[in-house]
Design a protein around this motif. Structure first.
Motif: not given
Ligand SMILES: NC(=O)c1ccc[n+]([C@@H]2O[C@H](COP(=O)([O-])OP(=O)(O)OC[C@H]3O[C@@H](n4cnc5c(N)ncnc54)[C@H](O)[C@@H]3O)[C@@H](O)[C@H]2O)c1
Length: 323
Positions: A11-12, A35, A39, A52, A73, A75, A116, A172, A183
């Motif tokens: 949901a990210g 969430l 969000q 959850g 995804l 974290g 990653s 991204a 970002l």
């Molecule tokens: N956005 C970028 O520029 C980018 C670049 C390289 C890698 N990444 C990787 O892509 C992945 C997604 O990134 P994003 O930009 O969508 O980030 P984001 O923060 O939007 O998404 C992460 C999602 O993880 C969820 N989350 C956090 N802890 C949780 C838990 N304990 N249980 C369940 N859900 C949980 C959050 O609610 C969120 O929806 C990450 O692993 C990130 O390291 C992102």
């Protein structure tokens, strides 16, 4: 029968764009996400949604075993937030991620994707672009934990029935149904548009960028590819999208034609890396569809539509979202 796709942390920002892409295809999609940014999750009625912590899924062995493809995804994402919440970050990005991955790799999932980051390269001489075998120099807690999990996963080689793929995404940009304005490209666009001023730290440091919608295409291509990519690592992005922060700021200014940009050296983020994306191009024929200019323009349009009044613009845990 529909193929089953599970997005852990779906949901990210990136997860939402993967959902949008795969809903157009013949997939049954499941999401687990806590969430953490409160969000709104637009797709909750279109997917199987488990709200959850991802560790809750470990009680659902049958459900996990029915999944064909799992993309991890979840974290706390990025340097600032992991610095602000180091304990939660360590628990989620390292300790609990290990528990989940160990469990998953003992089940019968066809392909497991660990998402990653190119931040793992940290600092690379500006004369070269980092290939997948470049020595990793993670500088932040965020990147250090990504590197540690990559290493942990590689330890499962010959010990799991799943095909395992590690994707190091470029930074991204662009519009997703859960926006992030921490970002670089999105943040710079917002600052120049709303505040008419932008401060750029360490303007001549390099990073690779990739539009948020292009990642889903990589995953689809790897799901469908016949050849085995087991335990392979791929940088995901494009060589032509390696830019300095100065170049990004100037692109935005050229489009907006407003705002004042100032520059300051010696921030606390010394990351500086150009990345080589030949492998993903050669092996799966992937090239991003969206340019940085396209991403800037759609972000401007989005900001004008949703954030006309600044009072609608709130911040929680360092992340911006719509009230
Ligand atoms: N956005 C970028 O520029 C980018 C670049 C390289 C890698 N990444 C990787 O892509 C992945 C997604 O990134 P994003 O930009 O969508 O980030 P984001 O923060 O939007 O998404 C992460 C999602 O993880 C969820 N989350 C956090 N802890 C949780 C838990 N304990 N249980 C369940 N859900 C949980 C959050 O609610 C969120 O929806 C990450 O692993 C990130 O390291 C992102």
């Amino acid at each position: 029968m529909k193929k089953k796709l599970l997005l852990v942390g779906g949901a990210g920002y990136i997860g939402n764009s993967i959902i949008k892409h795969f809903l157009k295809l013949d997939y049954e999609i499941s999401i687990v996400d806590n969430l953490i940014y409160y969000q709104k999750f637009k797709y909750k009625n279109k997917v199987n949604f488990f709200k959850g912590d991802f560790l809750n899924l470990l009680k659902m062995k049958n459900f996990i075993n029915q999944q064909d493809y799992v993309v991890f995804l979840a974290g706390l994402v990025g340097d600032p937030i992991t610095k602000k919440y180091p304990k939660l970050s360590k628990k989620t990005n390292y300790k609990n991620s290990k528990i989940f991955i160990k469990y998953l790799l003992n089940q019968n999932v066809k392909k497991f994707f660990f998402i990653s980051t190119c931040s793992n390269y940290g600092m690379v001489s500006s004369k070269k672009k980092a290939k997948e075998n470049e020595v990793l120099k993670p500088l932040s807690l965020y990147a250090k934990d990504k590197v540690a999990i990559e290493k942990y996963i590689l330890g499962f080689k010959f010990k799991t029935k799943s095909e395992v793929i590690i994707l190091r995404f470029a930074t991204a940009f662009g519009v997703s149904d859960r926006m992030r304005f921490d970002l670089t490209i999105n943040e710079f666009t917002r600052d120049l548009l709303f505040f008419k001023k932008l401060k750029v730290y360490d303007a001549d440091t390099w990073r690779p960028y990739c539009h948020v919608n292009d990642f889903a295409i990589t995953i689809e291509k790897i799901i469908n590819i016949k050849k085995k990519l087991n335990f392979q690592i791929f940088n995901v992005g494009s060589d032509k999208n390696n830019y300095t922060k100065r170049q990004i700021a100037q692109k935005i200014k050229k489009i907006l034609k407003i705002g004042k940009i100032t520059f300051q050296e010696n921030s606390n983020d010394p990351r500086n890396y150009k990345v080589n994306f030949d492998k993903i191009k050669k092996v799966i024929n992937f090239q991003p569809n969206h340019s940085v200019n396209y991403g800037i323009m759609e972000t401007i349009k989005y900001l004008k539509k949703f954030y006309v009044k600044k009072k609608n613009y709130t911040k929680k845990m360092g992340n911006y979202f719509i009230k």
